[in-house]
Design an enzyme around this catalytic site. Structure first.
Site, PDB file in Angstrom:
ATOM      1  N   LYS A 107      43.406  70.900  42.449  1.00  0.00           N
ATOM      2  CA  LYS A 107      43.921  72.157  41.903  1.00  0.00           C
ATOM      3  C   LYS A 107      42.951  73.273  42.288  1.00  0.00           C
ATOM      4  O   LYS A 107      41.795  73.270  41.882  1.00  0.00           O
ATOM      5  CB  LYS A 107      44.055  72.073  40.385  1.00  0.00           C
ATOM      6  CG  LYS A 107      44.532  73.389  39.769  1.00  0.00           C
ATOM      7  CD  LYS A 107      44.387  73.393  38.263  1.00  0.00           C
ATOM      8  CE  LYS A 107      44.515  74.808  37.723  1.00  0.00           C
ATOM      9  NZ  LYS A 107      44.207  74.900  36.283  1.00  0.00           N
ATOM     10  N   GLY A 168      43.876  79.870  27.996  1.00  0.00           N
ATOM     11  CA  GLY A 168      43.369  79.659  26.650  1.00  0.00           C
ATOM     12  C   GLY A 168      43.901  80.614  25.604  1.00  0.00           C
ATOM     13  O   GLY A 168      43.476  80.560  24.448  1.00  0.00           O
ATOM     14  N   ALA A 194      48.581  77.536  32.191  1.00  0.00           N
ATOM     15  CA  ALA A 194      47.836  78.495  31.354  1.00  0.00           C
ATOM     16  C   ALA A 194      48.767  79.296  30.458  1.00  0.00           C
ATOM     17  O   ALA A 194      49.829  79.749  30.884  1.00  0.00           O
ATOM     18  CB  ALA A 194      46.978  79.443  32.181  1.00  0.00           C
ATOM     19  N   GLY A 195      48.334  79.437  29.204  1.00  0.00           N
ATOM     20  CA  GLY A 195      49.031  80.288  28.256  1.00  0.00           C
ATOM     21  C   GLY A 195      49.940  79.574  27.279  1.00  0.00           C
ATOM     22  O   GLY A 195      50.350  80.158  26.280  1.00  0.00           O
ATOM     23  N   ASN A 216      45.816  72.610  28.396  1.00  0.00           N
ATOM     24  CA  ASN A 216      44.578  72.050  27.888  1.00  0.00           C
ATOM     25  C   ASN A 216      44.325  72.542  26.464  1.00  0.00           C
ATOM     26  O   ASN A 216      44.405  71.793  25.496  1.00  0.00           O
ATOM     27  CB  ASN A 216      43.414  72.407  28.816  1.00  0.00           C
ATOM     28  CG  ASN A 216      42.133  71.645  28.523  1.00  0.00           C
ATOM     29  OD1 ASN A 216      41.270  71.508  29.377  1.00  0.00           O
ATOM     30  ND2 ASN A 216      41.960  71.112  27.325  1.00  0.00           N
TER      31      ASN A 216
END
Length: 265
Positions: A107, A168, A194-195, A216
């Site tokens: 990635k 995050g 993300a988000g 994550n």
């Protein structure tokens, strides 16, 4: 065969010829303990896990090797260049990952702004071209710009990973129109990265036609990461089925569910 009769394992996620049953990818940072990380990843059903090469010791000889917690025999490791701010930095760490573990699917992430952690599009495209020329299978984190997404695909990326919101943040998908445009033009898998903050965000990404979702903090920062992982697994599967089924059209006015024919006067 009707969609309802199609088992999820007959609708695989395919990246550069590699087939995966799960469309949920999970990052390995921020968890409060190795046991919690292990249990959350297991509950998510994820087959691909991302690892920040700059922040985690991937060597089997390290004191607490990640490879004992999440064995490579069971999971596909996706080394990432999180924390890198130039193409040169990203290239250095992803090459190191290949040397350490033989991982050639990576990635690519090149950050352009420390406050928002938005990607640097120019440096990302530059690094992608070099990595592809060196035989890497590149999954590229990018902003939600269809033009940049197209450039990354033209550079040879095997998957495009537009952000839903800042890393995050847990804000969910802020620009569904752009995500849909990226999906519609892409000839490779598109995965929201993300988000995502909760299950409805993951379901939305899949309903927009994305091939998968990477998360994550949505798991590690949840009050109960393991239960949230179960919710995310279900949300990704439900969103994918809803996309395949085809939603009803939105209407400005009501539409009765019963026909007018046969009404009793």
């Amino acid at each position: 065969m009707k969609i309802a009769e199609v088992p999820m394992n007959s609708d695989p996620l395919v990246i550069a010829g590699r087939r995966f049953t799960s469309r949920l990818l999970v990052g390995t940072g921020r968890f409060k303990s190795p046991a919690l990380l292990r249990d959350a990843v297991h509950a998510s059903g994820a087959e691909i896990i991302t690892v920040a090469v700059r922040r985690v010791n991937l060597s089997p000889e390290s004191e607490a090797p990640l490879q004992e917690i999440l064995p490579p025999q069971r999971y596909t490791y996706l080394p990432n260049s999180a924390g890198c701010h130039t193409a040169e930095e990203a290239l250095r760490y992803l090459r190191l990952a290949r040397e350490l573990g033989g991982w050639d699917m990576v990635k690519l992430e090149v950050i352009g702004d420390a406050r928002t952690l938005y990607p640097d599009a120019e440096e990302t495209v530059k690094a992608a071209r070099i990595l592809v020329s060196e035989g890497f299978t590149v999954m590229a984190y990018t902003n939600d710009d269809p033009v940049t997404a197209a450039k990354l695909e033209q550079a040879g990326c095997a998957a495009i990973m537009p952000l839903g919101a800042p890393i995050g943040s847990g804000l969910g998908i802020q620009n569904p129109l752009n995500i849909r445009l990226i999906v519609e033009q892409a000839g490779v898998p598109v995965l929201v990265d993300a988000g995502v903050g909760t299950a409805s965000d993951a379901a939305m990404a899949m309903e927009l036609g994305c091939s998968g979702v990477l998360m994550n903090a949505a798991l590690s920062d949840a009050a109960d990461p393991v239960v949230m992982a179960r919710a995310m697994k279900a949300a990704v599967e439900a969103g994918r089925l809803a996309y395949l089924a085809g939603r009803m059209p939105k209407r400005a006015c009501a539409a009765a569910s019963s026909p007018r024919e046969g009404f009793i006067a």
